[in-house]
Design an enzyme around this catalytic site. Structure first.
Site: not given
Lengths: 247, 247
Positions: A52, A110
């Site tokens: 994003d 992540y």
């Protein structure tokens, strides 16, 4: 024909994510132009993941095909002379023609960085989420372990306009929270794949547990209920880093 | 009348140093406007040090006088709501009326950050000096010890237009080089004061020793010769941080 696997790192602040979009500058577009300039032919970039706007990558992989004989090391060096300073080529290697940066991926990791202090850091603007109330990382680490396993993570997925709901079952291999420096708390998660905003909602849920807006030991219930409204807020993009990709 | 000692941290990238200048935005001007807005009267800021364009501060001290009864903690909070995100107020305390951020200072500590890798970091743009050839930090640490002592450091001072040469004797209390992370080499130096560009020339001299442009064990000779041309280049501003101030 050669299939090249390129590993890059980028600061996502100035980009609308990785994937090509029509009306916004993305990492993919900048990188593609740079590679095409060096190779002097059109390429088709395959990225390992969508990210994003504002999300960063310590290690992002992509592949593309070329007939040119350029040495991998020379391609990396050439890229780093023409790329903007917030996108860096780290390494390149030749891989099987069947390799695909996204579909060949086995695991993704992540991390999410929280600057845990009332006093923000002027050096980490856009690189961390500032959270001023004292986090108990031991409690959150224990809570985070509930994410480990194979579950339908529908409660941890935001609805994306124009996208039909895909299969929402994912496997989380590892997950935890630790304080890395006095003011830096790190959430780390490794899984076979992640839903839209999934990591950010996991972090937001842990923050809500910290704030007693969600009860301790209720993450498994939230998962089972498959109801997004039971999970926490979506933590800001700027703390999120794609940290590693495993093939 | 109260004398307030304010400690701040700033990223120097967007500023022409700390000190007020006529034709450029400095940290001092931004901070002074912010404090005057909160206190609603003019103040005279006394900074602990001049810093150059692009130089950062982990801990910078300054003082000013006011008759207002605002709580120190509230001043810090108010400042952090109106300051730009690259200047952060860390703490404030009331001090003796005779205290002066510059003249009361006993010791200053600087650090210089070198990103030692062929691959730059997209997250440290403007925050480190990128140096791609492998640094031997053990050798440079031993060389850096030669700076310790009280000497005339004229060889380690750039000529500043319009400034007459001041007393160039300074005392260095401590000095060293260490590898803090795989790719991050830190030069740290503590002294009673520093000449114009002195820390950056010390770093540039160590780099020249690394590159064999200056011989090992010759720093004392360079000092004794009082000749700027014998020392190394002036390392870039972006790696330099005022790290601590001792009163």
């Amino acid at each position: 024909m050669r299939n090249l696997l390129l590993t890059i790192s980028y600061r996502g602040t100035n980009y609308h994510g990785f994937q090509v979009q029509n009306n916004a500058i993305t990492v993919s577009q900048v990188l593609q132009s740079a590679i095409e300039k060096i190779l002097d032919h059109k390429i088709e970039l395959k990225g390992c993941s969508r990210t994003d706007t504002g999300v960063h990558a310590n290690r992002y992989c992509l592949n593309f095909k070329t007939n040119k004989s350029i040495l991998c090391l020379n391609l990396v060096r050439a890229l780093n002379t023409i790329l903007p300073s917030d996108i860096v080529a780290k390494s390149c290697q030749e891989v099987d023609l069947g390799f695909h940066a996204r579909y060949s991926c086995k695991k993704k990791e992540y991390i999410y960085k929280i600057w845990n202090s009332e006093i923000p850091s002027p050096f980490l603007i856009d690189l961390v989420y500032n959270y001023k109330y004292k986090i108990d990382e031991k409690i959150l680490d224990k809570q985070a372990k509930s994410f480990i396993g194979t579950y339908d993570f529908k409660s941890f997925c935001n609805f994306k306009k124009g996208k039909s709901l895909e299969d929402t079952v994912r496997t989380i291999y590892n997950c935890g929270v630790e304080r890395q420096e006095e003011n830096l708390v790190i959430f780390k998660v490794c899984g076979d794949g992640f839903l839209y905003n999934m990591v950010r909602i996991m972090v937001g849920t842990l923050i809500f547990i910290q704030e007693k807006k969600i009860k301790q030991d209720s993450i498994l219930d939230i998962i089972k209920n498959k109801d997004r409204s039971l999970a926490g807020k979506t933590a800001p993009a700027r703390g999120l880093y794609l940290n590693n990709i495993f093939y």
